[in-house]
Enzyme design. Structure first.
Site, short mmCIF file in Angstrom:
data_model
loop_
_atom_site.label_atom_id
_atom_site.label_comp_id
_atom_site.label_asym_id
_atom_site.label_seq_id
_atom_site.Cartn_x
_atom_site.Cartn_y
_atom_site.Cartn_z
CD GLU A 24 -7.94 6.85 7.06
OE1 GLU A 24 -8.21 5.69 6.74
OE2 GLU A 24 -6.77 7.27 7.18
CE LYS B 293 -10.52 2.20 4.21
NZ LYS B 293 -9.10 2.40 3.91
CD GLU C 284 -12.00 1.11 0.72
OE1 GLU C 284 -12.45 0.09 1.27
OE2 GLU C 284 -10.79 1.41 0.70
CD GLU D 95 -2.88 -0.38 2.62
OE1 GLU D 95 -2.79 0.75 3.15
OE2 GLU D 95 -3.55 -1.30 3.10
#
Length: 360
Positions: free
Chosen positions: A335, A329, A326, A272
């Site tokens: 984030e 999250k 997303e 990542e």
């Protein structure tokens, strides 16, 4: 004579152009070192089929899933895209204590799809060693061994690797890169994991984020160092290397720590890395310009194949975070703002991943 010379020159130019075009096409289709993380903590994502089609239009050749969603794995069948699937932290105790649980998991999540779906790695857990759960930490290696045995039992042990993903906070120190060492209280556990990596040829997978380093030191020169922009560099007096970007420094720090334990030949994979394109008003660093500079600079760096100063000449396999935002999250806005593509499948910002853009 003049016409023949002219014709020859035109033919030569055509050949040169064709060679250049083929080379561009080859580059666009041979970037096995560029991957992407495909998270699913969301309720609004495009369909797996649409996502598979999107990925085929890019130079992304590997996808990391955090689970083993059969719809996604099936959608990626016959695309040639390498698939990394994940086993949850919560399943580690069962994997470790019950070989049959591991066999059933492999028979349910791997065997029905392989080889049409090109599963290349199973990641057992995520950042387990820094979880603070000693029971989970001690069970990680037995869990990995049982999954490896389950793969061996169906003749896939030499085709699919078993690994786990580590946080950069495994390092007790990381600057300068040559002095990097792992936390002493983790060395024994790491020794076992690295013996496993070494014996099976599986990678040591890490999550380096220059973005988080910048949040802790938000000077202008640190930002330039993180974003692959012109800067004075950071000098390592032990190796006499002047590092020009944070990514190389972080990866080489891991290399030095592995070398100190006698495992310098274990492959390092970046599981990542990324940069958010927006954040809350009190967050330092998120912006479209910064995200484009980091991810675009990183891709250019990988494509150059210069490697890192301690590992020259080969690009580290790198999975960008992330394919989509997303929306479920928790935490600050950043984030939920790492996505390289929007939900309508357009690019959030252009960093040269499209095959058509590259050829043009």
């Amino acid at each position: 004579m003049q016409n023949r010379d002219s014709s020859s020159a035109m033919s030569m130019l055509s050949c040169v152009f064709l060679f250049a075009l083929l080379n561009l096409l080859n580059i666009a289709n041979s970037e096995s070192f560029i991957g992407v993380n495909y998270g699913q903590v969301a309720d609004n994502l495009p369909s797996p089929a649409a996502t598979a089609k999107l990925l085929q239009s890019t130079s992304i050749e590997k996808v990391r899933l955090y689970g083993s969603d059969p719809a996604i794995i099936q959608a990626l069948a016959n695309t040639g895209i390498g698939i990394v699937i994940g086993a949850a932290n919560g399943d580690i105790p069962a994997f470790a204590s019950d070989p049959n649980f591991a066999k059933n998991w492999v028979n349910g999540n791997v065997v029905p799809f392989y080889p049409a779906s090109n599963i290349i790695v199973i990641m057992v857990g995520n950042e387990v060693l820094m979880s603070g759960d000693n029971n989970l930490i001690t069970q990680l290696l037995p869990a990995m061994k049982n999954i490896q045995s389950a793969l061996d039992s169906v003749s896939l042990g030499d085709k699919i690797k078993v690994s786990t993903v580590h946080s950069m906070t495994l390092l007790r120190q990381s600057e300068p890169p040559s002095s990097a060492r792992f936390h002493p209280n983790l060395v024994n556990v790491l020794k076992g994991l690295l013996d496993f990596n070494n014996a099976t040829g599986s990678p040591f997978s890490i999550n380096p984020y220059p973005y988080f380093a910048y949040r802790g030191d938000n000077r202008a020169e640190t930002l330039a160092f993180c974003l692959f922009q012109p800067n004075s560099g950071r000098y390592d007096p032990n190796t006499k290397i002047n590092y020009m970007n944070m990514f190389d420094a972080q990866v080489d720090a891991i290399h030095s720590a592995l070398d100190s334990m006698g495992f310098k030949n274990v492959e390092i994979v970046v599981a990542e890395t990324g940069w958010p394109y927006k954040g809350d008003s009190n967050e330092v660093g998120p912006s479209v310009d910064n995200a484009k500079a980091y991810n675009g600079g990183l891709i250019g760096h990988l494509r150059s194949k210069v490697g890192t100063p301690l590992m020259p000449g080969k690009s580290v396999d790198t999975y960008l975070f992330a394919l989509y935002d997303e929306d479920l999250k928790p935490g600050p806005t950043s984030e939920r703002a790492f996505g390289l593509f929007n939900l309508d499948l357009t690019m959030t910002y252009d960093i040269g991943l499209s095959k058509s853009t590259q050829v043009t």
